[in-house]
Design a protein around this motif. Structure first.
Motif, PDB file in Angstrom:
ATOM      1  N   UNK A   1       0.846  -1.206   0.007  1.00 22.99           N
ATOM      2  CA  UNK A   1      -0.160   0.063   0.157  1.00 22.99           C
ATOM      3  C   UNK A   1       0.701   1.266  -0.056  1.00 22.99           C
ATOM      4  N   UNK A   2       0.457   2.360  -0.934  1.00 25.25           N
ATOM      5  CA  UNK A   2       1.379   3.358  -1.000  1.00 25.25           C
ATOM      6  C   UNK A   2       0.962   4.292   0.074  1.00 25.25           C
ATOM      7  N   UNK A   3       1.932   4.981   0.622  1.00 28.19           N
ATOM      8  CA  UNK A   3       1.484   5.799   1.835  1.00 28.19           C
ATOM      9  C   UNK A   3       2.007   7.316   1.242  1.00 28.19           C
ATOM     10  N   UNK A   4       1.452   8.455   1.745  1.00 30.15           N
ATOM     11  CA  UNK A   4       1.496   9.644   1.420  1.00 30.15           C
ATOM     12  C   UNK A   4       2.899  10.371   1.844  1.00 30.15           C
ATOM     13  N   UNK A   5       3.525  11.230   1.149  1.00 30.43           N
ATOM     14  CA  UNK A   5       2.973  11.663  -0.284  1.00 30.43           C
ATOM     15  C   UNK A   5       3.348  10.720  -1.160  1.00 30.43           C
ATOM     16  N   UNK A   6       2.740  10.800  -2.422  1.00 27.00           N
ATOM     17  CA  UNK A   6       2.850   9.786  -3.536  1.00 27.00           C
ATOM     18  C   UNK A   6       3.064  10.866  -4.680  1.00 27.00           C
ATOM     19  N   UNK A  49      -8.379   4.149   0.123  1.00 22.75           N
ATOM     20  CA  UNK A  49      -8.285   5.354  -0.293  1.00 22.75           C
ATOM     21  C   UNK A  49      -6.961   5.768  -0.808  1.00 22.75           C
ATOM     22  N   UNK A  50      -6.136   5.175  -0.009  1.00 19.14           N
ATOM     23  CA  UNK A  50      -4.572   5.416  -0.354  1.00 19.14           C
ATOM     24  C   UNK A  50      -4.130   4.623  -1.602  1.00 19.14           C
ATOM     25  N   UNK A  51      -4.758   3.582  -1.859  1.00 17.40           N
ATOM     26  CA  UNK A  51      -4.251   2.975  -3.088  1.00 17.40           C
ATOM     27  C   UNK A  51      -5.076   3.690  -4.165  1.00 17.40           C
ATOM     28  N   UNK A  52      -6.282   4.445  -4.142  1.00 16.41           N
ATOM     29  CA  UNK A  52      -6.836   4.923  -5.117  1.00 16.41           C
ATOM     30  C   UNK A  52      -6.155   6.129  -5.483  1.00 16.41           C
ATOM     31  N   UNK A  53      -5.616   7.308  -4.644  1.00 21.79           N
ATOM     32  CA  UNK A  53      -4.993   8.081  -4.989  1.00 21.79           C
ATOM     33  C   UNK A  53      -3.498   7.865  -5.536  1.00 21.79           C
ATOM     34  N   UNK A  54      -2.976   6.823  -5.145  1.00 18.11           N
ATOM     35  CA  UNK A  54      -1.463   6.375  -5.674  1.00 18.11           C
ATOM     36  C   UNK A  54      -1.799   5.965  -7.069  1.00 18.11           C
ATOM     37  N   UNK A  55      -2.859   5.375  -7.611  1.00 17.57           N
ATOM     38  CA  UNK A  55      -3.101   5.019  -8.763  1.00 17.57           C
ATOM     39  C   UNK A  55      -3.463   6.216  -9.409  1.00 17.57           C
ATOM     40  N   UNK A  56      -4.136   6.850  -9.154  1.00 23.15           N
ATOM     41  CA  UNK A  56      -4.681   8.353  -9.855  1.00 23.15           C
ATOM     42  C   UNK A  56      -3.332   9.321 -10.111  1.00 23.15           C
ATOM     43  N   UNK A  74      -0.096  11.889 -13.627  1.00 20.72           N
ATOM     44  CA  UNK A  74       1.308  12.409 -13.556  1.00 20.72           C
ATOM     45  C   UNK A  74       1.210  13.730 -12.271  1.00 20.72           C
ATOM     46  N   UNK A  75       0.640  13.587 -11.575  1.00 26.37           N
ATOM     47  CA  UNK A  75       0.824  14.579 -10.390  1.00 26.37           C
ATOM     48  C   UNK A  75       1.017  14.029  -8.992  1.00 26.37           C
ATOM     49  N   UNK A  76       1.381  14.958  -8.013  1.00 30.65           N
ATOM     50  CA  UNK A  76       1.690  14.833  -6.815  1.00 30.65           C
ATOM     51  C   UNK A  76       0.498  14.674  -5.841  1.00 30.65           C
ATOM     52  N   UNK A  95     -11.283   9.355  -8.414  1.00 28.00           N
ATOM     53  CA  UNK A  95     -11.991  10.010  -9.411  1.00 28.00           C
ATOM     54  C   UNK A  95     -11.677  11.714  -8.976  1.00 28.00           C
ATOM     55  N   UNK A  96     -11.836  12.147  -7.869  1.00 28.23           N
ATOM     56  CA  UNK A  96     -11.454  13.289  -7.580  1.00 28.23           C
ATOM     57  C   UNK A  96     -10.053  13.842  -8.278  1.00 28.23           C
ATOM     58  N   UNK A  97      -8.995  12.928  -8.122  1.00 30.96           N
ATOM     59  CA  UNK A  97      -7.637  13.200  -8.553  1.00 30.96           C
ATOM     60  C   UNK A  97      -7.605  13.378 -10.148  1.00 30.96           C
ATOM     61  N   UNK A  98      -8.635  12.581 -10.873  1.00 27.60           N
ATOM     62  CA  UNK A  98      -8.488  12.616 -12.056  1.00 27.60           C
ATOM     63  C   UNK A  98      -9.429  13.777 -12.536  1.00 27.60           C
ATOM     64  N   UNK A  99     -10.313  14.286 -11.757  1.00 27.55           N
ATOM     65  CA  UNK A  99     -11.300  15.347 -12.328  1.00 27.55           C
ATOM     66  C   UNK A  99     -10.502  16.665 -12.012  1.00 27.55           C
ATOM     67  N   UNK A 100      -9.525  16.770 -10.901  1.00 32.78           N
ATOM     68  CA  UNK A 100      -9.021  17.931 -10.556  1.00 32.78           C
ATOM     69  C   UNK A 100      -7.636  17.997 -11.751  1.00 32.78           C
ATOM     70  N   UNK A 101      -7.284  17.020 -12.210  1.00 35.35           N
ATOM     71  CA  UNK A 101      -6.230  17.095 -13.153  1.00 35.35           C
ATOM     72  C   UNK A 101      -6.591  17.761 -14.591  1.00 35.35           C
ATOM     73  N   UNK A 102      -7.814  16.857 -14.963  1.00 33.79           N
ATOM     74  CA  UNK A 102      -8.276  17.298 -16.104  1.00 33.79           C
ATOM     75  C   UNK A 102      -8.812  18.941 -16.098  1.00 33.79           C
TER      76      UNK A 102
END
Length: 316
Positions: A14-19, A48-55, A60-62, A274-281
Motif C-alpha cells: 500500500x502506498x503511503x503519502x506523499x505519493x 483510499x490511499x491505493x486510489x490516490x496512488x494509482x490516480x 502524472x501529479x503529486x 475520481x477526484x484526482x482525475x477530475x482535478x487534473x483534467x
C-alpha cells in the motif's frame, strides 16, 4: 477496470503519502492534498490511499494523504488550514462534521484553491462551502435502500452499531435504515466507540437486554468485525439478520459463511481515484463533470463475491 486492477496488483505494498508521479510526461507539477477524518487505526482507508496512488501515477501529479492520527475533528480542521496555507492546486477532503470543517474548507475556496468533497458530506453542504463537486455515497439514501431491503426480508426491529458517532453524516445511514423499515430510530442506534473489545461488549449487552431485536446494522469494518465475534460467542451467528456498510476481509468471510446477509459497497477506491482525475483534467483543460458523482450504494451478497473477495480491504 481489468487493466486498473492488473496494475494495482503489481504494486508491492500500500502506498503511503506523499505519493509522487509523472508517468505520463506532464511537467505542470500539479499537487493535490487529500485530507480525511480517519484515525491511523482505521484500515478501511488503505483503499483510499491505493486510489490516490494509482490516480497520481496515471495523471502524472503529486498527491499527499493527511489525516488526524486519533480521528480528532478539530485536529482535522487544523490540517485543512495547513494544507491550504501550502497553496496546493487542489484539496480533496471529507466533510465529516459541517460545523467543525465548513470554516476551513470555505477559507481554502476563498483563497482560490479548488476543493472536492469526498466520502462524507452531502451535495447540499458541498455547494454551501463552495466546493466543485461531491464524490461519494448519499448516506441517507443508502440507509433507506438497506432498510427497505431488510423490511422485505421480514425485519421489524434493529440495532445500529455506530462507531463514528461524531460523524453526523454517517449517522444518516442509521436514520435511513429506520425509515426504510418504517420504524422510529429511537434508542436503536448505540455509540459503540472504536475499541474492538468495547464494541463487542456493547453489542452483546444490547442484544442480551433486547433479545427481540431482529437485525444488526454496522457501519464499517471497525464495528462489523467485533460484532461478528459477538454474535458468534452468543451462538446467534446466521440466525440474526446482519447487514453492514463497507467491505473488509472479515466482512467478506462473514458474507461467505452466512453470518452477514449483505455488505454495502460505497466503492472507496472511486471516491479517491475520481477526484484526482477530475482535478487534473480541470486544471489542464478546464473540463468538469456537470454533476456530483455517486459511488454507491451497491449490495454485495454471497452469490456475487468474485473480485470483491479477492480485493476486499485493498481495493474494494
Amino acid at each position: 477496470m481489468k487493466s486498473i486492477f492488473t496494475k494495482l496488483m503489481l504494486t508491492a505494498a500500500v502506498v503511503t503519502a506523499p505519493f509522487m508521479a509523472s508517468a505520463d510526461g506532464h511537467s505542470d507539477d500539479l499537487t493535490y492534498i487529500l485530507v480525511s477524518h480517519a484515525p491511523d487505526s482505521d484500515s478501511w482507508w488503505n483503499t483510499i490511499k491505493n486510489g490516490i496512488a494509482l490516480a497520481g501515477d496515471q495523471m502524472g501529479v503529486t498527491v499527499e494523504y493527511r489525516n488526524p492520527p486519533t480521528g480528532d475533528l478539530a485536529d482535522m480542521a487544523r490540517i485543512i488550514e495547513q494544507a491550504a496555507a501550502s497553496q496546493p492546486d487542489g484539496i480533496i477532503t471529507t466533510l465529516a462534521d459541517y460545523d467543525v470543517l465548513a470554516g476551513p474548507i470555505t477559507a481554502a475556496v476563498d483563497q482560490g484553491i479548488d476543493v472536492i468533497i469526498m466520502n462524507s458530506g452531502t451535495p447540499e453542504q458541498t455547494r454551501e462551502v463552495g466546493a466543485l463537486m461531491f464524490v461519494g455515497q448519499p448516506e441517507y439514501d443508502a440507509g433507506l435502500a438497506a432498510g427497505q431491503r431488510a423490511k422485505g426480508d421480514g425485519v421489524e426491529s434493529f440495532v445500529c452499531v455506530n462507531h463514528v458517532i461524531s460523524n453526523t453524516v454517517v449517522g444518516e445511514r442509521c436514520r435511513g435504515f429506520a425509515d426504510g423499515l418504517g420504524v422510529d430510530l429511537g434508542d436503536s442506534m448505540i455509540d459503540s466507540g472504536q475499541d474492538p473489545a468495547e464494541i463487542k461488549n456493547r453489542v452483546t449487552a444490547y442484544l442480551t437486554a433486547n433479545p427481540e431485536t431482529d437485525a444488526i446494522l454496522t457501519l464499517g469494518p471497525t464495528s462489523a468485525d467485533p460484532t461478528i465475534l459477538a454474535v458468534q460467542e452468543m451462538g446467534i451467528a446466521g440466525d440474526i439478520y446482519f447487514g453492514t456498510f463497507d467491505l473488509g476481509t472479515e466482512i467478506v468471510k462473514g458474507i461467505k459463511d452466512g453470518t452477514i446477509q449483505w455488505g454495502i459497497d460505497q466503492q472507496p477506491f472511486l471516491q479517491a481515484y475520481l477526484p484526482v482525475v477530475v482535478l487534473a483534467n480541470y486544471d489542464r483543460y478546464g473540463v468538469l463533470p456537470g454533476n456530483n458523482i455517486n459511488s454507491g450504494p451497491g449490495f454485495v451478497t454471497a452469490d456475487a463475491l468474485g473480485k470483491v473477495e479477492e480485493f476486499a480491504g485493498e481495493f474494494r
